[in-house]
Design an enzyme around this catalytic site. Structure first.
Site, short mmCIF file in Angstrom:
data_model
loop_
_atom_site.label_atom_id
_atom_site.label_comp_id
_atom_site.label_asym_id
_atom_site.label_seq_id
_atom_site.Cartn_x
_atom_site.Cartn_y
_atom_site.Cartn_z
N SER A 1 -4.78 -8.74 2.69
CA SER A 1 -3.70 -8.16 3.47
C SER A 1 -2.71 -7.35 2.67
CB SER A 1 -2.97 -9.28 4.21
OG SER A 1 -1.83 -8.79 4.87
N LYS A 2 -2.38 -6.21 3.20
CA LYS A 2 -1.34 -5.36 2.62
C LYS A 2 0.02 -6.07 2.71
CE LYS A 2 0.53 -0.66 3.04
NZ LYS A 2 0.37 0.64 3.73
N ARG A 3 0.22 -6.80 3.79
CA ARG A 3 1.50 -7.48 3.99
C ARG A 3 1.73 -8.57 2.95
NH1 ARG A 3 0.36 -5.94 9.27
NH2 ARG A 3 2.12 -4.97 10.34
N ASN A 4 0.65 -9.14 2.42
CA ASN A 4 0.78 -10.17 1.40
C ASN A 4 0.81 -9.59 -0.01
OD1 ASN A 4 0.76 -12.13 3.37
ND2 ASN A 4 -1.45 -12.41 3.28
N GLY A 5 0.78 -8.27 -0.10
CA GLY A 5 0.81 -7.61 -1.41
C GLY A 5 -0.53 -7.60 -2.11
#
Length: 493
Positions: free
Chosen positions: A263-267
């Protein structure tokens, strides 16, 4: 036969994610395989998530990767953002300013296929909370569906804020054929009357993407499978306009080692991070092509041209693909070993400078020797720091393996070290001739040979009893560094 036209349409909300790069790659490979066109459109209608500089970074990353844009937003030869092609503008905010979406939303409203909604954010939030509390799927309750168009226009004239929503038919099955996953159906009872125009006047993704894909002649929509649940709304919009829908191809999710979304949101998995760690574009692209797609052969190393020649959506998996860094390293290592020593030397130099090993004026001949010494052992440029640190660090920062300490503490070790230091004191500096002959001289002087001779020297200087050519280490470290290291080891162990 219609020309294939595919598009990659990211939002400028930060660095490009590895999943996004794979989506761009699969679009590109299919365009090249079919002799079609690859478009780049920028979807920036969500102004709250816009990140300054993200567009330029995206374009530089795509250029680095070798993915060539035929039409749309590009970097020109001076590195400036430009647009190429006859279906522009290719940046959605510019399309908003040009009024492109206005006529289409007005058409839907006049035909009763969309409606004005005056519900406040507070009402919608409360509605969602009540639905959640009742165990229901949160969605709009259709309060404004029954408003007449005249009443809605009068409320707008009086200054009320509004959005525009899609009026989905009640209890209707919407089906579409996905190239990878087959036939997919949803019932509108499980769907929301999607907002098409937001309160700020900007179109939502779901509306703009349909208009843009139609106006740009997109024949195949290739995107991540997180968009599957939204596709029925898109299919219905195509029907509402009387347009032919493109073919839909939803790619399997990229997963992390825990089989959760990468995930992009989790870096996780920003392409910029892979570039910074010293992966080659050929290596990363080669690996990403195999992430969810398999060739019709046992081969795993492909050029971009070879990938395009073989690529087909028929061989794309239906299930998610786990991102395996070890496999990436193996593939990237292949390309590292294909580099010339000179090119590898230039590539590893910044990592060595950043690590504090040496400065910009480090001699080219030593840098080339360093590259040649480790070319077979590193899989990405940043690996050089962990592999070659012992040549340069202070003796107090050295690390020795247990096996190395054992070799250093042998009875013969001190005799070998003293002999080596004497040999070094006889020369001005260590050159390759000295490096190749010194161990034989020590052997003659001490009578010690084999691993009893070599292990203590290697262990003391490198911290390990195994490694690449020891003569190269002598030249890279130089006379004073070797003497200091040997004396330090004698005192410590």
């Amino acid at each position: 036969m219609t020309e294939t036209r595919v598009r990659f349409a990211p939002s400028p909300t930060g660095y490009l994610h590895i999943g996004g790069l794979r989506t761009a790659l699969f679009n590109y490979l299919y365009a090249r395989h079919t002799g079609g066109k690859m478009l780049l459109r920028i979807e920036d209608t969500d102004r709250t998530r816009f990140v300054e500089g993200a567009l330029e970074n995206l374009l530089k990353t795509l250029k680095w990767s070798g993915i060539e844009i035929d039409e749309g937003v590009k970097l020109d030869k001076n590195g400036e953002v430009t647009e190429v092609g006859g279906a522009g503008p290719y940046i959605q905010s510019d399309r908003v300013k040009a009024g492109i979406y206005d006529k289409y939303i007005n058409q839907l409203i006049e035909e009763g296929k969309a409606y004005y909604c005056f519900c406040s954010k507070e009402r919608l939030d409360n509605l969602r909370e009540r639905q959640k509390a009742d165990g229901l799927t949160p969605k709009y309750d259709g309060l404004c569906r029954s408003l007449s168009l005249d009443e809605a226009k009068e409320r707008i004239a009086n200054g009320e804020k509004y959005t525009v929503r899609l009026k989905l038919p009640k209890n209707t099955d919407i089906s579409f054929e996905d190239r990878i996953k087959g036939k997919i159906s949803f019932n509108t009872s499980d769907m929301d009357d999607q907002v098409l125009i937001k309160e700020d006047g900007y179109p939502t993704y779901h509306f703009a993407v349909i208009v843009d894909d139609h106006e740009m002649g997109i024949t195949h929509v290739v995107r991540g499978d997180e968009w599957i649940s939204s596709t029925p709304k898109h299919v219905y919009l195509y029907e509402a306009f009387g347009w032919k829908a493109p073919e839909f191809i939803h790619l399997p999710t990229v997963l992390n080692k825990d089989h959760k979304k990468y995930s992009k949101r989790n870096g996780d998995g920003m392409v910029e991070d892979f570039i910074e760690r010293g992966y080659l574009p050929q290596g990363l692209i080669n690996y990403l092509a195999l992430l969810g797609w398999s060739p019709d052969s046992e081969e795993e190393i492909f050029t971009m041209e070879e990938l395009a020649e073989q690529f087909s959506f028929d061989r794309v998996n239906k299930t998610g693909a786990v991102f395996d860094v070890r496999k990436l390293d193996w593939i990237n290592g292949h390309y590292v070993r294909e580099m010339s020593v000179e090119d590898l030397a230039k590539a590893i130099k910044p990592y060595c400078i950043k690590a504090g090993f040496f400065g910009e004026d480090y001699p080219d001949e030593l840098l080339n020797l360093l590259a040649a010494t480790w070319q077979s052992a590193i899989d990405k440029f940043s690996d050089i720091v962990d592999q070659a640190y012992f040549y340069y660090v202070d003796d107090s920062e050295m690390k020795w393996t247990d096996e190395a300490v054992e070799a250093i503490r042998t009875d013969e070790a001190k005799m070998i070290f003293d002999s080596f230091i004497n040999k070094l004191n006889e020369v001005d500096e260590v050159d390759m001739e000295f490096a190749k002959s010194v161990m034989k001289s020590i052997q003659k002087e001490t009578g010690i040979k084999g691993k009893n001779l070599w292990f203590p020297v290697r262990a003391s200087l490198t911290g390990n009893v195994h490694g690449p050519d020891l003569g190269n280490a002598f030249v890279i470290m130089g006379k004073s560094k070797i003497i200091d290291r040997l004396n330090y080891v004698k005192g410590r162990f």
